[in-house]
Structure formats: structure tokens, C-alpha cells
Design a protein around this motif. Structure first.
Motif, mmCIF file in Angstrom:
data_model
loop_
_atom_site.group_PDB
_atom_site.id
_atom_site.type_symbol
_atom_site.label_atom_id
_atom_site.label_comp_id
_atom_site.label_asym_id
_atom_site.label_seq_id
_atom_site.Cartn_x
_atom_site.Cartn_y
_atom_site.Cartn_z
ATOM 1 N N VAL A 178 37.611 36.271 27.933
ATOM 2 C CA VAL A 178 38.841 35.343 28.120
ATOM 3 C C VAL A 178 39.960 35.367 27.020
ATOM 4 C CG1 VAL A 178 39.502 32.786 28.251
ATOM 5 C CG2 VAL A 178 37.563 33.597 29.518
ATOM 6 N N THR A 180 40.617 37.984 24.739
ATOM 7 C CA THR A 180 41.266 39.199 24.650
ATOM 8 C C THR A 180 42.406 39.126 25.997
ATOM 9 O OG1 THR A 180 39.167 40.231 25.744
ATOM 10 C CG2 THR A 180 39.482 40.186 23.467
ATOM 11 N N SER A 181 41.599 38.768 27.213
ATOM 12 C CA SER A 181 42.425 39.074 28.518
ATOM 13 C C SER A 181 43.551 37.923 28.302
ATOM 14 C CB SER A 181 41.590 38.849 29.724
ATOM 15 O OG SER A 181 41.350 37.372 29.893
ATOM 16 N N MET A 182 43.466 37.089 27.801
ATOM 17 C CA MET A 182 44.579 35.942 27.913
ATOM 18 C C MET A 182 45.635 36.561 26.775
ATOM 19 S SD MET A 182 44.469 33.477 29.852
ATOM 20 C CE MET A 182 45.368 31.796 29.176
ATOM 21 N N TYR A 185 47.137 39.564 28.502
ATOM 22 C CA TYR A 185 48.244 39.157 29.749
ATOM 23 C C TYR A 185 49.536 38.413 29.173
ATOM 24 C CZ TYR A 185 49.725 36.804 34.186
ATOM 25 O OH TYR A 185 50.202 36.640 35.020
ATOM 26 N N VAL A 189 52.352 40.979 30.401
ATOM 27 C CA VAL A 189 52.885 40.648 31.552
ATOM 28 C C VAL A 189 54.206 39.736 31.270
ATOM 29 C CG1 VAL A 189 52.714 39.535 33.945
ATOM 30 C CG2 VAL A 189 51.029 41.186 32.842
ATOM 31 N N GLN A 190 53.731 38.484 30.616
ATOM 32 C CA GLN A 190 54.386 37.306 30.250
ATOM 33 C C GLN A 190 55.502 37.563 29.173
ATOM 34 O OE1 GLN A 190 51.896 34.128 29.671
ATOM 35 N NE2 GLN A 190 52.101 33.518 31.819
ATOM 36 N N ARG A 191 55.248 38.563 28.342
ATOM 37 C CA ARG A 191 56.035 38.970 27.130
ATOM 38 C C ARG A 191 56.225 37.853 26.251
ATOM 39 N NH1 ARG A 191 57.667 44.578 28.165
ATOM 40 N NH2 ARG A 191 56.528 45.225 30.069
#
Lengths: 222, 222
Positions: A178, A180-182, A185, A189-191
DNA sequence: ACAATACGAGACTGTCAAGTTCCGGAACTG
DNA sequence: CAGTTCCGGAACTTGACAGTCTCGTATTGT
């Protein structure tokens, strides 16, 4: 004169095949301190332009090296990039002196130094521009960028488990995923920055509840 | 003969400048059913080769179209890709008939149909090959690929909150971000399927505990 | 019928980058 | 010193692709 050169080169190729290594300790030595500088320049350009946007001339200019020097060490752009990625993922982490504040919450937060945030975002930018490289070289799909961080987090959580701070039923591996993926992401993706405020929310709202109460009553399962 | 052609073309250009639109309803009409086919072929190629690996000839061959036809509708590769992304992210989702099984757990699982998994992975492959496109067009950084899914999940969680199944303190937005980020990380970085088994673990081990026990006792804060 | 435009197919052009080769000079070996 | 290999820099070759244009044909309005 071309004929003479061809004859010579053919001769040397034959000699190579016979003697395999006719001369090894002759002439100026290769300056291997340039290796690191070229690899570092490669990572820089990769982060700025991605794999397809990066040109060998850019890297040569950034490293103040000649292209011949680069092709003497790496036979192609793909090989240079592969070595640069390995270099980038080399582990400069001291597992010995981990934070030990007494609570998992403060331990996790202590790992998030501004320096590691910036370096992590650089790695994320590199990863983001590598799509076409991976599609051409599927064999080295490189999941190992976040591995060191995940390992450290896992160690901190296991310590917390052994001192009874979190449940022994907790799924520590999932919790590390969780994190590392957050982080990826949010960067890819959200920059947005994976800053302390956001990380604190993630820990307090998601991770600690999940680690302390791993089973919530599987009441409605059929 | 070239001179004659040049004279004609110059003449027509001048006519354009004078009359601006000398003829609009003349000749064969544009077949706008080809638009969708070309855009769909573009998405296909993007998923397979990424932005830099995609060539206009590939798209034309896949769509059985001439390149002139494509350039009559989009002035450049970048514009074609931008329209293709908009087309890909168009919302074909029926918000009206959401699952309503009585438990949040089953509602969330009911959304994960094999069809939407496959389509989601296709979108992820497209996203992965888009790094260099985004670095050249930073203005449309497209976070909206997962938006529809997040909106639906958010709705399901709010329903669960209003019927008292989860805490009113729960951070629903954060929980939705966990879902989308885990899905994209698993697809992009780990290259594994976001299948039902993994999703079930995520729900049971992380999401439901966090949503049901949002505050775990902020005991050790200083 | 005729003019104008669309279509698929493919030839053509200009640009850009990977990879090679040459240059003048520096460093190492014998 | 002489031969060899390195260095940075730059010119050169080659291949690939974006974008344009041409050809033969099909479709539309006048």
C-alpha cells in the motif's frame, strides 16, 4: 588504400581468432571513473526526457564525454540504459541504523526525509519515461525500484508486531505494498508530492487501523 | 506541367484567402464512421507499442485507412493521440444500476467483472507507454482514467456509511485512492493481474478495517 | 454529365537520432 | 622515443518516421 586497410583488418580479425587476445596491456588505460559520471548523466537525461526522448548526444554532452567513449563501454543505447538502471537501484541504505522511536507511527515517519523524497521522485520520473523501453525489453521489468524501502518498512512493522503494538494477524506485506503503490500513484498519475502531511494521513487513516484490527468480523460472508 | 499545377494551387490559395470558404457542400462527404475506427486502432497500437513506438502507418494499416484520410481529420500525431485518449476515457458506465447487495464488501466485489479487468489492463498499458507524450504535453496530464471507478466506489462507500456499516469518520476519498493506486501499481510495476483473489485480500485486510476503525487511539503522538 | 471532394494505397521529402569513423592530443608500456 | 590505446569533439552514414503529395476510384450536389 582502402584495400590495404581491409587486408590489415581481415588479418587482425584472423589473428584475433587464433590468439584471441593478442595485446591487452598496451596503451592508455580506460578511465573507469568516467563510468559513474556517464551513468549518472544517463539517469539525469532519462528523468528529464524518458527513454525515447533521450539521445546519446545529450548524454555525451551532459557527461562531457565523446560518443566514441560511450560506445567503447556499452554497445548500444539499450545496454547503457540497462546499466544505468542497475546503477540507480544500487542500494545505498544503512539497514543497521534504523529509527527506533518506540512507536511504529514515528518510525515510519522518521524514514521520510526530504532527501529521500526528492530522490524517490527522480526515480519515479525515470520509471515513467521507460514504458517503451520495457515494451522492447520485457525481460527486465524492474520491480525493484521500491524494494529497499519496502524491506525497511517491513522490518519496522515486524518489530512493532513483536512488541505487541500491532496484531500478529496483520498482513505486513500488503501494508508495504500500500505504501509503495500510493507513493508511485501520487507521483506518476496525480503528479503531487508524497509529502509528510499526506503520508501521515495514510498511516493514521489506513495503515495503523488495518494493522491493529486485521479482522473486522467476517460477518456477512456467504 | 509542374508550373501549371503550381499556378493552379497558388490560385486556389488566393481564392481561399479571398472567399475564406468558397465551397462547403461540394463533392463526396466525409465518412465520420471512420473516426471511431481510426481512434480505436490508435488505442490498440498505443497499448501495444506506446506513444513513441506507434507510427501513423501502423494506425493506418490497422484501420485500413490512408494516411491522407487521417491527416484530413487530425493535423498531427499528437492531436490524434489526444483525441484517442479522450475517446478511451469516455464514460460508458451506468451509474443508475449499481450493485446493492446489502454489504459494502459484496458491493465492491460485484464491480470487478472480468470484462472491466481486461479493459482496465488495456488502459494501463496505454498509460504506461505515454510517458514521453506527457513530458511533451504537460498540460493534459490525464488523471481521469480511474475517475469513473473511483466515483462509483465512493458512492458505494457513502451508502455503507449512511446505513451505519462503516464509520462516519472514515476517509472515503483516501480509501478510493488506495484501490486505484493498488490497481495501477499492480498492473504497471508488478505486471500482475488485479484479480478477484488479490482484490478480496485488499478489501478484507486493509480497506474494511480502515473504514470501520478510522481512529485507532492517537496515543503515542507528541 | 461535370466539378469537387472523399477514399485507400503508396511514393516522396525532410528531419532526427543511432551508430561509426576520423582527428589531434594525452597517457601508458617497453 | 615508438607504438598502442585512450580521450573529447565532430563529421559522416544509415535507417526510420512525420507529414505531404499523387494516383485511380467512389460519392455527392448542381
Amino acid at each position: 588504400m582502402n584495400e590495404i586497410n581491409n587486408e590489415e583488418s581481415v588479418g587482425s580479425k584472423l589473428a584475433d581468432k587464433v590468439a584471441e587476445k593478442p595485446a591487452k596491456t598496451l596503451g592508455r588505460k580506460r578511465d573507469h571513473t568516467r563510468d559513474a559520471e556517464i551513468l549518472e548523466a544517463t539517469i539525469d537525461i532519462l528523468a528529464e526526457a524518458g527513454f525515447d526522448g533521450m539521445t546519446m548526444d545529450m548524454v555525451a554532452a551532459r557527461a562531457k564525454a565523446g560518443k566514441a567513449t560511450m560506445y567503447r563501454r556499452w554497445s548500444s543505447k539499450a545496454e547503457l540504459v540497462r546499466d544505468a538502471l542497475t546503477w540507480m537501484n544500487r542500494n545505498h541504505l544503512e539497514l543497521d541504523l534504523l529509527p527506533d522511536t518506540g512507536t511504529l507511527r514515528n518510525d515510519l515517519l522518521a524514514l521520510l526525509k526530504p532527501q529521500s523524497i526528492e530522490e524517490g521522485e527522480r526515480k519515479l520520473r525515470v520509471l515513467a519515461g521507460l514504458g517503451s523501453f520495457f515494451s522492447q525489453n520485457p525481460e527486465l521489468v524492474n520491480g525493484g525500484i521500491f524494494e529497499p524501502w519496502a524491506v525497511v518498512n517491513s522490518e519496522l512493522m515486524h518489530r512493532a508486531a513483536s512488541r505487541g503494538e500491532i496484531s500478529t494477524q496483520a498482513d505486513i506485506e500488503m501494508a508495504c505494498q500500500v505504501i509503495t503503490s500510493m507513493a508511485s500513484y501520487r507521483g506518476l498519475v496525480q503528479r503531487k508530492t508524497f509529502d509528510k502531511h499526506f503520508y501521515t494521513s495514510l498511516i493514521d487513516v489506513v495503515l495503523l487501523p488495518a494493522l491493529k484490527n486485521p479482522i473486522t468480523s467476517p460477518n456477512e460472508m456467504e
